[in-house]
Scaffold this motif. Structure first.
Motif, mmCIF file in Angstrom:
data_model
loop_
_atom_site.group_PDB
_atom_site.id
_atom_site.type_symbol
_atom_site.label_atom_id
_atom_site.label_comp_id
_atom_site.label_asym_id
_atom_site.label_seq_id
_atom_site.Cartn_x
_atom_site.Cartn_y
_atom_site.Cartn_z
ATOM 1 N N HIS A 361 -24.994 38.569 36.570
ATOM 2 C CA HIS A 361 -23.853 38.791 35.666
ATOM 3 C C HIS A 361 -22.682 39.404 36.440
ATOM 4 O O HIS A 361 -22.238 40.517 36.135
ATOM 5 N N PRO A 362 -22.192 38.705 37.467
ATOM 6 C CA PRO A 362 -21.157 39.301 38.331
ATOM 7 C C PRO A 362 -19.829 39.551 37.633
ATOM 8 O O PRO A 362 -19.016 40.323 38.132
ATOM 9 N N ALA A 363 -19.589 38.899 36.487
ATOM 10 C CA ALA A 363 -18.295 39.035 35.816
ATOM 11 C C ALA A 363 -18.240 40.233 34.869
ATOM 12 O O ALA A 363 -17.190 40.495 34.289
ATOM 13 N N LEU A 364 -19.333 40.981 34.726
ATOM 14 C CA LEU A 364 -19.330 42.113 33.799
ATOM 15 C C LEU A 364 -18.479 43.242 34.377
ATOM 16 O O LEU A 364 -18.781 43.780 35.441
ATOM 17 N N ARG A 365 -17.424 43.632 33.653
ATOM 18 C CA ARG A 365 -16.463 44.606 34.155
ATOM 19 C C ARG A 365 -16.769 46.046 33.739
ATOM 20 O O ARG A 365 -16.110 46.968 34.207
ATOM 21 N N LEU A 366 -17.729 46.230 32.854
ATOM 22 C CA LEU A 366 -18.094 47.568 32.398
ATOM 23 C C LEU A 366 -19.596 47.726 32.544
ATOM 24 O O LEU A 366 -20.367 47.021 31.879
ATOM 25 N N THR A 367 -20.025 48.650 33.420
ATOM 26 C CA THR A 367 -21.445 48.757 33.736
ATOM 27 C C THR A 367 -21.971 50.180 33.549
ATOM 28 O O THR A 367 -23.060 50.489 33.994
ATOM 29 N N ARG A 368 -21.224 51.039 32.864
ATOM 30 C CA ARG A 368 -21.629 52.430 32.691
ATOM 31 C C ARG A 368 -22.119 52.685 31.274
ATOM 32 O O ARG A 368 -21.967 51.848 30.389
ATOM 33 N N GLU A 369 -22.718 53.842 31.074
ATOM 34 C CA GLU A 369 -23.114 54.233 29.734
ATOM 35 C C GLU A 369 -21.873 54.597 28.922
ATOM 36 O O GLU A 369 -20.897 55.140 29.440
ATOM 37 N N LEU A 370 -21.923 54.307 27.648
ATOM 38 C CA LEU A 370 -20.792 54.598 26.777
ATOM 39 C C LEU A 370 -20.694 56.091 26.493
ATOM 40 O O LEU A 370 -21.704 56.795 26.425
ATOM 41 N N GLU A 371 -19.457 56.545 26.326
ATOM 42 C CA GLU A 371 -19.189 57.946 26.012
ATOM 43 C C GLU A 371 -18.163 58.003 24.895
ATOM 44 O O GLU A 371 -17.325 57.100 24.741
ATOM 45 N N ALA A 372 -18.213 59.053 24.107
ATOM 46 C CA ALA A 372 -17.234 59.243 23.037
ATOM 47 C C ALA A 372 -15.837 59.293 23.639
ATOM 48 O O ALA A 372 -15.606 59.954 24.655
ATOM 49 N N GLY A 373 -14.916 58.577 23.013
ATOM 50 C CA GLY A 373 -13.546 58.521 23.501
ATOM 51 C C GLY A 373 -13.222 57.274 24.290
ATOM 52 O O GLY A 373 -12.044 56.989 24.546
ATOM 53 N N VAL A 420 -15.372 54.228 20.728
ATOM 54 C CA VAL A 420 -16.714 54.813 20.642
ATOM 55 C C VAL A 420 -16.558 56.265 20.190
ATOM 56 O O VAL A 420 -15.814 57.042 20.799
ATOM 57 N N THR A 421 -17.238 56.652 19.132
ATOM 58 C CA THR A 421 -17.196 58.031 18.632
ATOM 59 C C THR A 421 -18.621 58.550 18.467
ATOM 60 O O THR A 421 -19.591 57.773 18.474
ATOM 61 N N VAL A 422 -18.752 59.851 18.272
ATOM 62 C CA VAL A 422 -20.079 60.437 18.061
ATOM 63 C C VAL A 422 -20.677 59.959 16.746
ATOM 64 O O VAL A 422 -21.895 60.050 16.532
ATOM 65 N N HIS A 423 -19.838 59.438 15.859
ATOM 66 C CA HIS A 423 -20.310 58.946 14.562
ATOM 67 C C HIS A 423 -20.553 57.437 14.572
ATOM 68 O O HIS A 423 -20.977 56.883 13.550
ATOM 69 N N GLY A 424 -20.286 56.780 15.705
ATOM 70 C CA GLY A 424 -20.464 55.347 15.780
ATOM 71 C C GLY A 424 -19.170 54.650 16.126
ATOM 72 O O GLY A 424 -18.197 55.283 16.560
ATOM 73 N N PRO A 425 -19.090 53.340 15.936
ATOM 74 C CA PRO A 425 -17.904 52.578 16.335
ATOM 75 C C PRO A 425 -16.761 52.703 15.333
ATOM 76 O O PRO A 425 -16.973 52.788 14.125
ATOM 77 N N ASP A 426 -15.547 52.726 15.859
ATOM 78 C CA ASP A 426 -14.327 52.676 15.046
ATOM 79 C C ASP A 426 -13.557 51.442 15.514
ATOM 80 O O ASP A 426 -12.940 51.458 16.584
ATOM 81 N N ASN A 427 -13.633 50.377 14.748
ATOM 82 C CA ASN A 427 -13.014 49.113 15.138
ATOM 83 C C ASN A 427 -11.499 49.199 14.922
ATOM 84 O O ASN A 427 -11.035 49.214 13.780
ATOM 85 N N LEU A 428 -10.740 49.225 16.007
ATOM 86 C CA LEU A 428 -9.287 49.349 15.923
ATOM 87 C C LEU A 428 -8.624 48.038 15.536
ATOM 88 O O LEU A 428 -7.434 48.017 15.197
ATOM 89 N N THR A 429 -9.379 46.959 15.594
ATOM 90 C CA THR A 429 -8.807 45.628 15.341
ATOM 91 C C THR A 429 -8.843 45.255 13.871
ATOM 92 O O THR A 429 -7.922 44.597 13.374
ATOM 93 N N LEU A 430 -9.872 45.631 13.176
ATOM 94 C CA LEU A 430 -10.026 45.181 11.798
ATOM 95 C C LEU A 430 -9.052 45.900 10.888
ATOM 96 O O LEU A 430 -8.969 47.134 10.864
#
Length: 434
Positions: A361-373, A420-430
């Motif tokens: 999967h060489p095209a994956l641009r994000l390979t870290r664990e998710l963090e709030a913010g 990404v928040t401590v309460h889960g996802p906040d979709n900025l697009t919808l």
């Protein structure tokens, strides 16, 4: 003019930046840093320049993406000094500072020259599009790796102000998406869709964070399709629109795919299937979740989708294991988003250690664990790309009749921008009006 709430949030953002920069500069042993906004470059052998957007670290402080030749001097314990390039000029409109509260956070020096300002005594770094020779002439270091890495990490976690800007960029981009879709359904060509997008979103093409991808029919299967046909196709199978916006420097990056009136009956269920998969992946966003694992879940979901719709004859697990799902979706699930569309530090851990993409999967641009913010894009896709599928031609794992029947539909990509928040996802697009 920002709302009072946004202006207040920006003030808190700048205060936090000043504290963070002071801490980082002190830890790295610097008396200060000079940030260069950058400048547009001329085409070779020509007097015309390419489109320009200011350096991300400069934009982190100064919300003027089009400001060239700007310099920002930051020193711990001192008010930042903004050297604002405002030459007397009758060929071009001279830049002006807006009448906004954030300007009061800076000492402002208007200047006509493009060269960097002189620096006080001490150890300084210069970040931006500068070379070692220029930095050396000022007694400074150009783009030192450790300092750059630390400031990149600072941009990974978004302030309330930044989230508000990203949300507004998404709102404006969606206005363009809706207008482009209407033109497509009315029979417009790719260029007509793009022009409708620009008009509705109230933006010049050169100010977009990237060139919109407007792909009708098979063009939707070209991942970074770069043209706009001026003639409408005889049959309207599909529209894939990857369109963004920039608000106060912050980028939206949204993709939608719509079946056309001449679509194969099998295409709309695929669009619905990718959308359902995307929403399921978004629901899994939490601090501590590995983005690589989410990417792998995407492929597992694509295997199920391909099997469910009869595009493959093998099991979903076999479709993943043999690389078939990668042929149908060769790009990564998404990336960090902010002042750049593909924002910094996606493959570097918080401690600075590299996090390369996984094997296969060489095209994956994000390979870290998710963090709030963090703000990430979530963009699963499913495409008919003949050159990638060809290597499976001699197997019986793909139903070529079904696949080739969808080839002139290009593909499907559904992309949202999510906090990404401590309460889960906040979709900025919808948005309610979508």
């Amino acid at each position: 003019m920002p709302t009072p709430d946004l202006a207040a949030a920006q003030g808190r953002h700048l205060d936090a930046l000043a504290r963070a920069y002071a801490k980082i500069l002190t830890a790295e042993g610097y008396d200060g840093v000079l940030l260069y906004s950058g400048h547009a470059h001329r085409h070779f052998g020509d007097d015309q320049t390419a489109s320009f957007a200011a350096f991300g670290h400069f934009l982190h402080w100064v919300p003027m993406a089009g400001l060239e030749h700007g310099w920002l001097l930051i020193r711990p314990g001192a008010r930042p000094t903004l050297y604002f390039h405002a030459p007397a000029d009758f060929w071009h409109l001279t830049p002006r500072l807006p009448e906004e509260a954030w300007v009061e956070a800076f000492e402002v020096e208007l200047r006509s020259e493009t060269a960097p300002p002189s620096l006080p005594a001490g150890r300084f770094a210069i970040l931006g599009e500068v070379d070692a020779e220029l930095a050396s002439s000022l007694g400074a270091e150009a783009n030192p790796e450790a300092l750059t890495r630390a400031l990149n990490e600072l941009r990974v976690h978004k302030s309330d102000y930044e989230v508000a800007c990203l949300r507004e960029a998404n709102r404006r981009a969606l206005t363009g998406h809706r207008a482009a879709r209407e033109v497509f359904l009315a029979g417009g060509a790719e260029l007509d869709c793009q022009l409708a997008y620009l008009g509705a979103a109230r933006v010049r093409e050169s100010e977009l964070p990237y060139q919109n991808i407007v792909g009708l029919n098979a063009h939707g299967g070209v991942l970074h399709y770069q043209h706009y046909t001026i003639d409408a196709p005889a049959r309207r199978r599909s529209l894939l629109l990857d369109g963004g916006h920039r608000y106060r420097g912050y980028c939206a990056d949204i993709t939608r795919t719509w079946p056309g009136p001449d679509a194969d009956p099998a295409f709309a269920p695929l669009v619905e299937g990718v959308t359902t998969l995307q929403q399921r992946l978004i629901a899994a966003l939490r601090p501590g979740v590995s983005y690589v694992e989410l990417h792998e879940r995407m492929h597992a979901g694509l295997g199920e989708l391909l099997a469910e719709h009869g595009l493959v004859r093998c099991s979903p697990g076999a479709a993943v294991a043999t690389g078939i799902t990668r042929a149908f979706c060769p790009h990564g699930l998404g990336h960090l988003l902010g002042l750049q569309v593909h924002d910094v530090a996606g493959r570097v851990a918080a401690d600075g250690s590299p996090l390369p993409p996984p094997a296969g999967h060489p095209a994956l641009r994000l390979t870290r664990e998710l963090e709030a913010g963090m703000v990430v894009t979530m963009e699963p896709g499913l495409y008919i790309i003949p050159m990638l599928l060809e290597r499976f031609r001699d197997t019986h794992d793909i139903d070529w009749h079904r696949v080739e029947g969808l080839a002139d539909h290009g593909g499907v990509r559904i992309e949202d921008n999510v906090l990404v928040t401590v309460h889960g996802p906040d979709n900025l697009t919808l948005h309610d009006a979508e």
